[in-house]
Design a protein around this motif. Sequence first.
Motif, short mmCIF file in Angstrom:
data_model
loop_
_atom_site.label_atom_id
_atom_site.label_comp_id
_atom_site.label_asym_id
_atom_site.label_seq_id
_atom_site.Cartn_x
_atom_site.Cartn_y
_atom_site.Cartn_z
N LEU A 592 -31.69 1.22 45.40
CA LEU A 592 -32.08 2.58 45.03
C LEU A 592 -31.43 3.57 45.97
CD1 LEU A 592 -35.92 1.96 44.52
CD2 LEU A 592 -34.16 2.07 42.75
N ALA A 593 -31.17 4.79 45.46
CA ALA A 593 -30.56 5.83 46.28
C ALA A 593 -31.48 6.27 47.40
CB ALA A 593 -30.17 7.01 45.40
N SER A 594 -32.75 6.04 47.24
CA SER A 594 -33.72 6.47 48.26
C SER A 594 -33.77 5.52 49.45
CB SER A 594 -35.12 6.57 47.63
OG SER A 594 -35.52 5.32 47.08
N GLN A 595 -33.18 4.34 49.33
CA GLN A 595 -33.18 3.38 50.43
C GLN A 595 -32.04 3.67 51.39
OE1 GLN A 595 -33.22 -0.08 47.57
NE2 GLN A 595 -34.70 -0.89 49.05
N ASN A 596 -32.29 3.44 52.66
CA ASN A 596 -31.29 3.71 53.69
C ASN A 596 -30.88 2.42 54.39
OD1 ASN A 596 -31.25 6.60 53.43
ND2 ASN A 596 -33.28 6.61 54.42
N PRO A 597 -29.61 2.31 54.76
CA PRO A 597 -29.16 1.08 55.43
C PRO A 597 -29.61 1.04 56.88
CG PRO A 597 -27.37 2.67 55.33
CD PRO A 597 -28.51 3.27 54.56
N SER A 598 -29.50 -0.13 57.46
CA SER A 598 -29.76 -0.26 58.89
C SER A 598 -28.73 0.56 59.66
CB SER A 598 -29.70 -1.73 59.31
OG SER A 598 -28.42 -2.28 59.01
N PHE A 714 -13.20 1.49 39.66
CA PHE A 714 -14.03 1.58 38.47
C PHE A 714 -13.16 1.46 37.23
CE2 PHE A 714 -16.44 3.61 41.77
CZ PHE A 714 -17.78 3.35 41.48
N ALA A 715 -13.68 0.79 36.20
CA ALA A 715 -12.96 0.67 34.93
C ALA A 715 -12.91 2.03 34.23
CB ALA A 715 -13.64 -0.35 34.03
N ASN A 716 -11.95 2.19 33.34
CA ASN A 716 -11.76 3.49 32.69
C ASN A 716 -12.81 3.81 31.64
OD1 ASN A 716 -9.18 2.86 33.99
ND2 ASN A 716 -8.47 4.72 32.99
N ASP A 717 -13.62 2.83 31.28
CA ASP A 717 -14.72 3.13 30.36
C ASP A 717 -16.04 3.31 31.11
OD1 ASP A 717 -15.12 0.53 31.17
OD2 ASP A 717 -15.29 -0.32 29.16
N SER A 718 -15.96 3.45 32.43
CA SER A 718 -17.17 3.61 33.25
C SER A 718 -17.65 5.06 33.21
CB SER A 718 -16.89 3.20 34.70
OG SER A 718 -15.94 4.08 35.29
N ARG A 719 -18.89 5.25 33.64
CA ARG A 719 -19.45 6.59 33.70
C ARG A 719 -18.70 7.45 34.73
NH1 ARG A 719 -21.25 10.84 31.17
NH2 ARG A 719 -22.65 12.14 32.44
N GLY A 775 -21.21 14.81 47.98
CA GLY A 775 -22.21 14.48 48.99
C GLY A 775 -23.49 15.26 48.86
N THR A 776 -23.73 15.79 47.66
CA THR A 776 -24.94 16.60 47.45
C THR A 776 -25.92 15.94 46.49
OG1 THR A 776 -23.77 17.81 45.70
CG2 THR A 776 -23.71 18.74 47.92
N GLY A 777 -25.80 14.63 46.33
CA GLY A 777 -26.71 13.91 45.45
C GLY A 777 -26.36 14.00 43.99
N THR A 778 -25.10 14.31 43.67
CA THR A 778 -24.67 14.38 42.28
C THR A 778 -24.66 12.99 41.66
OG1 THR A 778 -22.34 14.11 42.81
CG2 THR A 778 -23.23 16.37 42.85
N GLU A 779 -24.43 12.97 40.34
CA GLU A 779 -24.37 11.68 39.65
C GLU A 779 -23.24 10.82 40.20
OE1 GLU A 779 -24.21 9.84 35.09
OE2 GLU A 779 -24.00 12.01 35.42
N LEU A 780 -22.09 11.44 40.52
CA LEU A 780 -20.98 10.68 41.09
C LEU A 780 -21.35 10.12 42.46
CD1 LEU A 780 -18.09 9.67 40.93
CD2 LEU A 780 -17.32 11.87 41.86
N ASP A 781 -22.06 10.91 43.28
CA ASP A 781 -22.53 10.41 44.57
C ASP A 781 -23.41 9.18 44.39
OD1 ASP A 781 -21.33 12.30 46.33
OD2 ASP A 781 -22.84 13.78 45.76
N ASN A 782 -24.29 9.24 43.42
CA ASN A 782 -25.21 8.12 43.19
C ASN A 782 -24.46 6.88 42.68
OD1 ASN A 782 -27.44 9.62 43.99
ND2 ASN A 782 -27.86 10.35 41.90
N ASN A 788 -21.88 0.69 46.66
CA ASN A 788 -21.67 0.50 48.10
C ASN A 788 -20.30 1.05 48.50
OD1 ASN A 788 -22.23 -0.28 50.72
ND2 ASN A 788 -21.65 -2.43 50.41
N ALA A 789 -19.94 2.20 47.93
CA ALA A 789 -18.61 2.77 48.15
C ALA A 789 -18.73 4.24 48.54
CB ALA A 789 -17.76 2.64 46.89
N SER A 790 -17.70 4.73 49.23
CA SER A 790 -17.66 6.14 49.60
C SER A 790 -16.63 6.90 48.78
CB SER A 790 -17.33 6.28 51.09
OG SER A 790 -16.08 5.68 51.39
#
Length: 980
Positions: A592-598, A714-719, A775-782, A788-790
Motif C-alpha cells: 500500500l502507498a501508506s506503508q513506509n520502508p525501513s 512498463f508495457a505500452n498497454d499499461s496505465r 512526487g505529489t501523490g499523483t496516480e503516476l507516483d502511486n 518499487n520504482a522511482s
Amino acid sequence: MNSKKQFLLAILSLFTMAIYAQSYQVSGTVVDSDSQPLPGVTVTIEGTSRGTTTDFDGNYTIKVESSENLIFSYVGFNDKKLQMDGTQIFNVVLVSGVSLNEVVVIGSRNPNRTAVDTAVPVDIIDVTELITAGPQVNLNQILNYVAPSFTSNTQTISDGTDHIDPASLRGLGPDQVLVLINGKRRHNSSLVNVNGTFGRGSVGTDLNAIPAASIERIEVLRDGAAAQYGSDAIAGVINIVLKRSTDELILNVTSGANFSKNANSQTGGVDGETTNVSANYGLQLGDKGGFINFTGDFDVREDYNRMKEWEGDIFNTYNTIERFANNAGYDLSKLLDDDVSDVIQYGNAAGLGLDPNATKTDLIGINDGINSVAGSLTHLTFKDGIINGVAPNDNTTAELAARGLERSDFNMRVGQSALRGGRFFANLSLPLNDDGTEFYSFAGISSRVGNSAGFYRLPNQSRTYTPAYINGFLPEINSAIKDKSFAVGIKGKINDWDVDFSNTYGKNEFLYTIGNTFNASMQNASPTTFDAGGFSFAQNTTNLDVSKFYDDVMSGVNVAFGAEYRVENYEIVAGEQASYAQYTANGQAITLASQNPSLDFFGAGRPGGSQVFPGFSPTNELTRGRSSVAGYLDVEADISENFLLSLATRYEDYSDFGSTLNFKIASRIKAGENTNIRAAFNTGFRAPSLHQLNFNSTSTIFDQNGNPQEVGTFANDSRAAKLLGIPQLKEETSSSVSVGFTTKIPEAHLTLTVDGYFVSIDDRVVYTGQFKGPGTGTELDNLLAQANASAASFFANAIDTESKGIDIVVTHDALLGNNVKLKSDLSGTFSKTVQVGAVKASTVLENAGLVGTYFPEDSRVYLEEAVPRAKVNLSNSLTTDKFNVFLRNVWFGEVTEATTTVANQQVFGSKLVTDLSFGYKMSESTTITVGANNLFDIYPDRADAAYGNRSDGRFDWSRRAQQFGVGGRFLFARLNFVLK
C-alpha cells in the motif's frame, strides 16, 4: 635343379606381366577455378606412399592401376579424389576451401547462383580456416574481426547483457538482422537489452549458443531481405551452414589469457584465462551420400577487471561509530533505533565529542531543502549556492587506515564476466531414393552459466545494510542460459518442382540467481542469495518452399513460392518474494502507498529487492503468444547472358498488430566477361518483438554520475503508458537501395566487390528515457511506488532514421612457390546512421516538456556513434605443407561516449588491432598453433577526467561506447588434431 629354377622364373615372369598389364600412365594438368595452373600440387595414390607433384605449369604424370584412386591435395584448396577407370588423361580443377564461387543458399533461391554473380552483396566466410588459425573461438568475436559490417563486443556492468553480446550489421540494431541456420529461421534470445549498451531496447540472436566448430561456412547477405525472408531482415541476413563432413574426427583445444599492461586492475600481468575444447565427427549413412555430423564443445572463461581504484567517499562518521561498536561485540542493528545513547557512547569512544544529551535529530540534522539544518554527524549541501539538504560527514581516510583497507578493496569488476558452458549440435541428411528425395534434420542444445558483478555497495549508502556487510559488498549476477533447437524436413521433386517442407523449433531461457547481496529493507531477516526469476522465448516455424528452374526460358528462369506459419511465446517467471519486495521496519512486504520502508540511521528509505538486480514479481509474471502467416513469390530471370532481373514479394499477417506487404527488385548486368554491376531496391519491416510488447520489470539503473535509481519498465498497454500518452507499439517499416559492382582479374587472382547502400527506417522502436512522477501523490507516483520504482521507461516508436554507407571487399590469391600460397583479404565498411525528423512524441509529452526524455541524447549517441562507423580489415594467410602464418590488422573507427550531457560526450579515436599466429603441422594429423589477438596490447582511449565520465575512478575506459573491448593483448595456443 635347373629345370626347377627355370619353372620358377617363368611363373615369376608371368606374374610380373600380369601386374604390368593392369598398370598404365595417367597425366594431365591441375588448375584453379580461374583456369590458372597450380604448381606443387601433391598427387598421391590413395592408401600408398606413391605419388608425385605438379610442375610449374600444373602438369603431372603418374603410373597407376585401374583399381586405384588418385588424391589431389594442395594447401588452401579442397582435396579431390578420382577413381581410375582406364582413362589416361585427367585434367583437374581444384576449388579453394570456401570461395566467392561457392554456390550460396542465401539471397537467391536460384540453385545455380554463386556469391560473385548474385544481384546483392553476399560474403562467404570460411569458419574452418578461422578457428584453426585465428585467436577467437566464439562466433560473435570471429565475425567481429572478419566481417567489417558486423559489430559485436563483450559488455560490462549491464546486467544480463554482460552474458549475451549484442551484435549488429551495417550499424543497425541487433534485432534488424535475421539469422538462419541451413536456410531456416533461428529463434531470438529471450533477453531484451535495457541497460546502458549499444542496441538498448533491442532483442538479438544469441550466436554464442552455436559452436563455431559445427560450422562449415557463414553467408552474410548485406542487403534488406524482408520481402524474401520476412521480419527482422532490414539490415541483412546471416546464414550459418553446418558441416556435412564424414569419416573425419577434428579435435581442437585452445587455451589463452590476457597478457596485458592493464590486467589485474591495471597492475599488469595475466588474467581472463580462457579454455575451449571442441570436437567434430561425421558418419556416412546409407549408400546414397547420407551423413550425420556431430559437434560438441565446452569452454571456460574467467573474468577480468580493468578498474584501478575507487576514488570517491566510502565511510562516514556513523560508520566510525559502527566500527567501535562492532569491535566491542555490540549488535550493530541496535544502533538504528531512536534510542541514540549507544550511538553517543561509541561515538565518544571514537573521539567524536557528541553531546551526551543529544537527540537523534541533533545527530542527523533536518533534511528539508532550503530549511535544512546540519547535525553533529552531518553537514549542509548546496546547489547553485542555495542550501538543498544535509549529508553525512565523510571520514573515509581515517576509516581506511583504521580498518587496514585500501581503496582498491572497494572496486567493481569492470571488464569481462565469467562464463562456463557447453554446446552440442548435430546435422543430418538422408537421401531416400535416387530421385533426390532427402530427409534432413539439425538440432542443438547449449547451456551456459555466467557470473558478473554490479556496482559496489559502499558502507555509507542507504542500500547497504552494514550490520550484515560492515565494509559494504559487491553484488553478483549469476545467469543460467539454456538454448535448444530442432529442425526437421523433407525435400524432393514433384513433377519437376523442387519441394521443401520443414519445421523448426527453438527456445531460449534466461534465469537469474543474485548472490553476495542483500534486500536492505528486510534488515537482519534478508538472505544473501535470491532466486530472481527470469524469462524465456520459444518459436516454432513451419515452412513450405517450392521452386523450379526453367533452363529453356530466356537464359534461365527460377520461380519460387512458398508459405510460412510461425508461432511465438514469451514468458516472464517471478522470483521469490524477497528478491523483489520492499519491506517495512516490522518486516511486512509493502503493498500500500501508506506503508513506509525501513530506514537507515539518517532517515533514508532502504530500497527493496535483491541489490544489483531486483527480481521479477507476480505482477511482472506473464505468458504471451502470437502467430503469423506469410506467403511469398520470388522470380529470378536471366533475361539474357548479360542481364539478370529478380522480383520478390511477401505478404505477412500477425495476430497482434496486422499485416504487411513488401517487395524487392534486384538486377545484375554483366559489363564484361569478369565484371558485374548490380543494384537492388526493397521495402521491409520488423514486427515489434513479444519482448518489447510485454517486458516489464524494475531494475537498478545507474546514471552517468554513477548514482543508482530503481527504474520500472512498463508495457505500452499499461496505465502508466496511458497517463504519459505513450501509444501502442507498431511495426518498423523500411526502404533501402543498394548499388555495386564485382570484378575478377583471373590472371592476377584478384576479386573486387564494392557496394553502396541507403536504408530508411520509419517508426524505429527505442527504449525511452526515465520518466519521474511529480512526487505529489499523483496516480503516476502511486504506480511507480507499487512497482518499487522511482522512474518509468517504455518501448516506443519514437523516431525515424537513415543509414548509408559503402562496403568494399578485395580478395587475392598468390602462389609463391611449390606448395606455398598467400591469401589476402582486404575489406572495409564506412557507414553512418542518423535520426531524421522530429521525435514522434505525444501531445501529452510535448505539453509537459518531456520530449527530451522520450528520446534522450544518450539514446541518440547509442544509435549513431557508440560503435565504429568505419572498420577496415586486412587478413593475410600464408600456407605451406608444414607451416601457416596468419596476420590480420583491423582498424576500428572512432566512437562517442553515450551520455545525456553534450559537453561530456568524449570522442574516442580510431585504433589498429593486430592479430598474428603461427601454425606448424607436426604430422598429417596434428597441428600446433600459437598466436595473439591484439599483439601490441592496444586499448581504446582512456576516459578523460575533463569530460566527467569516470564516475570517481570506476571507468577508466568507456562502458557505453565500444570498439573492441578492454581486454588488451590475448595470447593463445591451440592443438588441432585430425583423423581421417
